[in-house]
Design a protein around this motif. Structure first.
Motif, short mmCIF file in Angstrom:
data_model
loop_
_atom_site.label_atom_id
_atom_site.label_comp_id
_atom_site.label_asym_id
_atom_site.label_seq_id
_atom_site.Cartn_x
_atom_site.Cartn_y
_atom_site.Cartn_z
N PRO A 79 -10.30 31.09 34.22
CA PRO A 79 -9.72 31.18 32.88
C PRO A 79 -9.39 29.79 32.33
CG PRO A 79 -8.17 31.99 34.53
CD PRO A 79 -9.42 31.63 35.25
N LEU A 80 -9.92 29.50 31.15
CA LEU A 80 -9.73 28.22 30.49
C LEU A 80 -9.17 28.44 29.10
CD1 LEU A 80 -13.26 26.71 31.27
CD2 LEU A 80 -11.15 26.25 32.52
N VAL A 81 -8.21 27.61 28.70
CA VAL A 81 -7.74 27.58 27.32
C VAL A 81 -7.92 26.15 26.83
CG1 VAL A 81 -5.78 27.86 25.75
CG2 VAL A 81 -6.07 29.45 27.67
N LEU A 82 -8.75 25.99 25.83
CA LEU A 82 -9.03 24.68 25.25
C LEU A 82 -8.22 24.50 23.97
CD1 LEU A 82 -12.95 24.71 25.40
CD2 LEU A 82 -11.33 24.26 27.25
N TYR A 83 -7.77 23.27 23.73
CA TYR A 83 -7.09 22.99 22.46
C TYR A 83 -7.41 21.58 21.99
CZ TYR A 83 -3.48 20.17 24.78
OH TYR A 83 -2.81 19.20 25.48
N CYS A 84 -7.20 21.38 20.70
CA CYS A 84 -7.40 20.07 20.08
C CYS A 84 -6.32 19.90 19.01
CB CYS A 84 -8.82 19.96 19.51
SG CYS A 84 -9.18 21.19 18.23
N GLY A 85 -6.62 19.18 17.97
CA GLY A 85 -5.63 18.95 16.92
C GLY A 85 -5.35 20.19 16.09
N GLY A 86 -6.39 20.94 15.75
CA GLY A 86 -6.20 22.10 14.90
C GLY A 86 -6.98 23.34 15.29
N GLY A 87 -7.86 23.21 16.28
CA GLY A 87 -8.63 24.36 16.73
C GLY A 87 -10.10 24.30 16.38
N PHE A 88 -10.55 23.20 15.80
CA PHE A 88 -11.96 23.07 15.43
C PHE A 88 -12.79 22.50 16.57
CE2 PHE A 88 -10.16 22.47 10.95
CZ PHE A 88 -10.21 23.82 10.69
N ARG A 89 -12.38 21.36 17.11
CA ARG A 89 -13.13 20.77 18.22
C ARG A 89 -13.09 21.68 19.44
NH1 ARG A 89 -10.23 15.00 18.37
NH2 ARG A 89 -8.56 16.31 17.52
N SER A 90 -11.95 22.34 19.65
CA SER A 90 -11.86 23.25 20.81
C SER A 90 -12.79 24.44 20.63
CB SER A 90 -10.42 23.69 21.05
OG SER A 90 -9.88 24.35 19.93
N ALA A 91 -12.99 24.90 19.40
CA ALA A 91 -13.93 25.99 19.16
C ALA A 91 -15.36 25.56 19.50
CB ALA A 91 -13.85 26.45 17.70
N LEU A 92 -15.72 24.35 19.09
CA LEU A 92 -17.06 23.84 19.41
C LEU A 92 -17.23 23.68 20.91
CD1 LEU A 92 -17.42 21.14 16.61
CD2 LEU A 92 -18.53 23.39 16.69
N ALA A 93 -16.21 23.16 21.59
CA ALA A 93 -16.29 22.98 23.04
C ALA A 93 -16.36 24.33 23.74
CB ALA A 93 -15.08 22.17 23.54
N ALA A 94 -15.58 25.31 23.29
CA ALA A 94 -15.61 26.65 23.90
C ALA A 94 -16.99 27.27 23.77
CB ALA A 94 -14.56 27.54 23.24
N ASP A 95 -17.60 27.10 22.62
CA ASP A 95 -18.94 27.63 22.40
C ASP A 95 -19.93 27.01 23.39
OD1 ASP A 95 -20.89 29.22 21.02
OD2 ASP A 95 -21.40 27.51 19.74
N ASN A 96 -19.85 25.70 23.56
CA ASN A 96 -20.76 25.04 24.49
C ASN A 96 -20.51 25.45 25.94
OD1 ASN A 96 -22.39 23.70 22.70
ND2 ASN A 96 -21.17 21.84 22.70
N LEU A 97 -19.25 25.60 26.32
CA LEU A 97 -18.96 26.03 27.70
C LEU A 97 -19.50 27.43 27.95
CD1 LEU A 97 -15.40 24.64 28.50
CD2 LEU A 97 -17.65 23.60 28.89
#
Length: 125
Positions: A79-97
């Protein structure tokens, strides 16, 4: 004041968000408070992480997460929870993972800005 993102960037973020799962700031805080087992990953730039970050988070910046994730997290079901400044970069990273085979990835919608607005704790460990 929130940064104004360019439309083409927002378009790829919106596309990624169609394929990923998100949790809001309150949901992530509740999971942390409960002691749920997951890896909290800050995908911001190293300088942003050094300034402050969520307690217990590790840093794997958006620029290197795809290259380095397997070294840190070999279990594709972790289980991974990714975060960034507002949720945009983390969304892109989650998609790639997810494209790499990770099956239990969340992106924290609202990111650090939302966390800060709630008055939740930060660390500089």
């Amino acid at each position: 004041m929130a940064q104004q993102h360019p439309p083409r960037f927002l378009k790829i973020v919106d596309d990624a968000k169609k394929r990923i799962r998100e949790a809001n700031v309150d949901e992530v805080k509740t999971r942390l408070d409960r002691g749920d087992k997951f890896l909290l990953v800050d995908v911001r730039e190293e300088s942003e992480f050094a300034k402050d970050h969520l307690p217990g988070a590790i840093h794997l910046g958006k620029g290197v997460i795809e290259r380095d994730i397997e070294q840190h997290v070999p279990d594709l079901n972790a289980p991974l929870v990714l975060y960034c400044g507002g949720g945009f970069r983390s969304a892109l990273a989650a998609d790639n993972l997810q494209k790499m085979g990770y099956t239990n990835v969340l992106s924290m919608d609202g990111g650090v800005r939302g966390w800060r607005e709630k008055g939740f704790p930060f660390t500089r460990e």
